[in-house]
Write an enzyme that holds these catalytic residues in place. Structure first.
Site, PDB file in Angstrom:
ATOM      1  CB  SER A 163      -0.847  -0.022   1.276  1.00  0.00           C
ATOM      2  OG  SER A 163      -1.410   1.250   1.495  1.00  0.00           O
TER       3      SER A 163
ATOM      4  CE1 TYR B 106      -4.006  -2.502   5.015  1.00  0.00           C
ATOM      5  CE2 TYR B 106      -3.227  -0.273   4.608  1.00  0.00           C
ATOM      6  CZ  TYR B 106      -3.693  -1.481   4.127  1.00  0.00           C
ATOM      7  OH  TYR B 106      -3.838  -1.684   2.776  1.00  0.00           O
TER       8      TYR B 106
HETATM    9  P1  NAP Z   1     -11.032  -6.355   0.645  1.00  0.00           P
HETATM   10  O1  NAP Z   1     -12.038  -6.066  -0.393  1.00  0.00           O
HETATM   11  O2  NAP Z   1     -11.330  -6.010   2.075  1.00  0.00           O
HETATM   12  O3  NAP Z   1     -10.664  -7.900   0.529  1.00  0.00           O
HETATM   13  C1  NAP Z   1      -9.773  -8.480   1.444  1.00  0.00           C
HETATM   14  C2  NAP Z   1      -9.616  -9.947   1.095  1.00  0.00           C
HETATM   15  O4  NAP Z   1      -8.722 -10.510   2.071  1.00  0.00           O
HETATM   16  C3  NAP Z   1     -10.932 -10.731   1.178  1.00  0.00           C
HETATM   17  O5  NAP Z   1     -10.950 -11.723   0.191  1.00  0.00           O
HETATM   18  C4  NAP Z   1     -10.841 -11.360   2.551  1.00  0.00           C
HETATM   19  O6  NAP Z   1     -11.570 -12.558   2.711  1.00  0.00           O
HETATM   20  C5  NAP Z   1      -9.338 -11.675   2.603  1.00  0.00           C
HETATM   21  N1  NAP Z   1      -8.930 -11.970   3.955  1.00  0.00           N
HETATM   22  C6  NAP Z   1      -9.024 -11.171   5.044  1.00  0.00           C
HETATM   23  N2  NAP Z   1      -8.611 -11.847   6.128  1.00  0.00           N
HETATM   24  C7  NAP Z   1      -8.228 -13.078   5.707  1.00  0.00           C
HETATM   25  C8  NAP Z   1      -7.701 -14.230   6.358  1.00  0.00           C
HETATM   26  N3  NAP Z   1      -7.480 -14.260   7.673  1.00  0.00           N
HETATM   27  N4  NAP Z   1      -7.413 -15.331   5.613  1.00  0.00           N
HETATM   28  C9  NAP Z   1      -7.643 -15.325   4.271  1.00  0.00           C
HETATM   29  N5  NAP Z   1      -8.166 -14.266   3.613  1.00  0.00           N
HETATM   30  C10 NAP Z   1      -8.445 -13.162   4.328  1.00  0.00           C
HETATM   31  O7  NAP Z   1      -9.646  -5.630   0.336  1.00  0.00           O
HETATM   32  P2  NAP Z   1      -9.041  -5.095  -1.047  1.00  0.00           P
HETATM   33  O8  NAP Z   1      -9.290  -3.654  -1.119  1.00  0.00           O
HETATM   34  O9  NAP Z   1      -9.400  -5.996  -2.158  1.00  0.00           O
HETATM   35  O10 NAP Z   1      -7.485  -5.246  -0.717  1.00  0.00           O
HETATM   36  C11 NAP Z   1      -6.665  -6.220  -1.334  1.00  0.00           C
HETATM   37  C12 NAP Z   1      -5.217  -5.878  -1.046  1.00  0.00           C
HETATM   38  O11 NAP Z   1      -4.932  -4.551  -1.542  1.00  0.00           O
HETATM   39  C13 NAP Z   1      -4.861  -5.846   0.432  1.00  0.00           C
HETATM   40  O12 NAP Z   1      -3.580  -6.369   0.621  1.00  0.00           O
HETATM   41  C14 NAP Z   1      -4.887  -4.368   0.780  1.00  0.00           C
HETATM   42  O13 NAP Z   1      -4.081  -4.069   1.886  1.00  0.00           O
HETATM   43  C15 NAP Z   1      -4.350  -3.786  -0.500  1.00  0.00           C
HETATM   44  N6  NAP Z   1      -4.686  -2.375  -0.697  1.00  0.00           N
HETATM   45  C16 NAP Z   1      -5.981  -1.984  -0.906  1.00  0.00           C
HETATM   46  C17 NAP Z   1      -6.262  -0.649  -1.100  1.00  0.00           C
HETATM   47  C18 NAP Z   1      -7.665  -0.149  -1.368  1.00  0.00           C
HETATM   48  O14 NAP Z   1      -7.848   1.079  -1.492  1.00  0.00           O
HETATM   49  N7  NAP Z   1      -8.650  -1.014  -1.505  1.00  0.00           N
HETATM   50  C19 NAP Z   1      -5.240   0.320  -1.056  1.00  0.00           C
HETATM   51  C20 NAP Z   1      -3.927  -0.106  -0.841  1.00  0.00           C
HETATM   52  C21 NAP Z   1      -3.675  -1.453  -0.674  1.00  0.00           C
HETATM   53  P3  NAP Z   1     -13.001 -12.561   3.507  1.00  0.00           P
HETATM   54  O15 NAP Z   1     -14.041 -12.104   2.521  1.00  0.00           O
HETATM   55  O16 NAP Z   1     -13.157 -13.980   3.915  1.00  0.00           O
HETATM   56  O17 NAP Z   1     -12.863 -11.613   4.658  1.00  0.00           O
END
Ligand code: NAP
Length: 259
Positions: free
Chosen positions: A129, A180
Site C-alpha cells: 500500500s 496496517y
Molecule cells: P477487501 O475487499 O477487504 O478484501 C480483502 C480480502 O482478504 C478478502 O478476500 C478477505 O476474505 C481476505 N482476507 C481477510 N482476512 C483473511 C484471512 N485471515 N485469511 C484469508 N483471507 C483473508 O480488500 P481489497 O481492497 O481488495 O485489498 C486487497 C489488497 O490490496 C490488500 O492487501 C490491501 O491491503 C491492499 N490495498 C488496498 C487498497 C484499497 O484502497 N482497496 C489500497 C492499498 C492497498 P473474507 O471475505 O473472507 O474476509
C-alpha cells in the site's frame, strides 16, 4: 505444462479481479476463499466461462495455511499474489494483533510455504500500500527498516517491539499509530530482503511489492478514486515481470513507487 497462480483473498475486491483475469490469461488459479460455499459458487461460475478457478478454503492466520496451499500446487506455481489483508478501525492491542496476524504473519507464512514450489521465472507479488511510503518516518525508523540483514526473524522482532510498545500505552518512539501501516512496512522490508536472498537462486525468481492505489473495494470504500480493474491492473503488471526484470522493488501502475 499448465501455468499456475495462487491468489490469496480471491473471493472479493482486488483479489477476485486479479484471480479472474489470471484465469482469463490461461492460468489455473488457486484462490483462497475463507467461506467454502462462496468458493463453490465461484468455481461453477468460472467453469461456465471456461475458466479454471479452484477455490481453497484457507484462513491465512492458521498454522497450516501455508502447507495447505502448497499441497494444492504440488507440481509447482508460477505466480503468487499475496493479497489477503485487513484494514481495521481503531488502534489498540487487539487491532495490532489481528492486523499483524493476517497482513504480516499470514502473508509471510503463505510466501514461505510457496517459495520451494515456485518454478523457473516464478513471480511473487506482495500486495502492499501507499501507506508504506517511508518518507514521513523518522530517519531512525527508516534505518531499522533498511538495516543490513533485516531478515524474517529481525522483522518479527521489530513488530514484537512495536506490539510491546502498544501494550505499554503507545507505539515506540517514531513509529506510526497504525497497525496496517506497520504491517505493510514490514511486508515491503521483507520483499527487499527476499529479493536479495534469492538473487542467486537458479530459478530467477522475482519478488516485488505493489501498491494498487486507493481502490473502491470493501476496504477502500466508495469514495476511493480508482475502480477495481484499475487497481487490479497495477497488481497484474507485476505478475508478468520477465525473469530478467526487476526484483525487490515497490511499484504502482508499473512504475517505481516511493518506499
Ligand atoms: P477487501 O475487499 O477487504 O478484501 C480483502 C480480502 O482478504 C478478502 O478476500 C478477505 O476474505 C481476505 N482476507 C481477510 N482476512 C483473511 C484471512 N485471515 N485469511 C484469508 N483471507 C483473508 O480488500 P481489497 O481492497 O481488495 O485489498 C486487497 C489488497 O490490496 C490488500 O492487501 C490491501 O491491503 C491492499 N490495498 C488496498 C487498497 C484499497 O484502497 N482497496 C489500497 C492499498 C492497498 P473474507 O471475505 O473472507 O474476509
Amino acid at each position: 505444462m499448465d501455468k499456475v497462480a495462487v491468489v490469496t483473498g480471491a473471493n472479493r475486491g482486488l483479489g477476485r479481479e486479479v484471480a479472474r483475469i489470471l484465469a482469463m490469461r490461461g492460468y489455473r488459479v488457486i484462490g483462497t476463499v475463507r467461506d467454502p460455499a462462496t468458493g463453490d459458487v465461484m468455481r461453477e461460475r468460472y467453469a461456465a466461462e471456461g475458466l479454471r478457478f479452484e477455490p481453497l478454503a484457507v484462513d491465512v492466520t492458521k498454522d497450516d495455511a501455508g502447507e495447505r496451499i502448497a499441497a494444492a500446487v504440488a507440481d509447482g506455481v508460477d505466480v503468487l499474489v499475496n493479497n489477503a489483508a485487513v484494514a481495521l478501525e481503531g488502534f489498540d492491542l487487539g487491532v495490532v494483533d489481528k492486523t499483524f496476524a493476517v497482513n504480516w504473519y499470514g502473508a509471510a507464512r503463505v510466501l514461505e510455504a510457496l517459495l520451494p514450489r515456485l518454478r523457473d521465472g516464478g513471480r511473487v507479488v506482495n500486495v502492499s500500500s501507499g501507506v508504506a511510503d517511508e518518507a514521513t518516518l523518522p530517519d531512525a525508523i527508516r534505518e531499522q527498516l533498511w538495516a543490513d540483514g533485516l531478515d524474517r526473524a529481525a522483522i518479527d522482532q521489530l513488530l514484537a517491539r512495536f506490539r510491546a510498545g502498544v501494550a505499554n500505552g503507545g507505539p515506540p518512539d517514531g513509529w506510526p499509530r497504525s497497525a496496517y501501516r506497520v504491517s505493510k512496512l514490514a511486508l515491503n522490508a521483507y520483499t527487499r530482503h527476499l529479493a536479495k536472498a534469492l538473487a542467486d537462486d537458479p530459478r530467477r525468481l522475482r519478488v516485488n511489492a505493489v501498491c494498487p492505489g486507493w481502490v473502491r473495494t470493501d476496504m477502500g470504500g466508495p469514495a476511493a478514486p480508482r475502480s477495481v480493474d484499475e487497481g487490479a491492473e497495477s497488481i497484474l503488471w507485476a505478475t508478468e515481470i520477465p525473469p530478467d526484470g526487476p526484483s525487490g522493488g515497490f511499484f504502482r501502475d508499473g512504475e517505481p513507487a516511493a518506499w
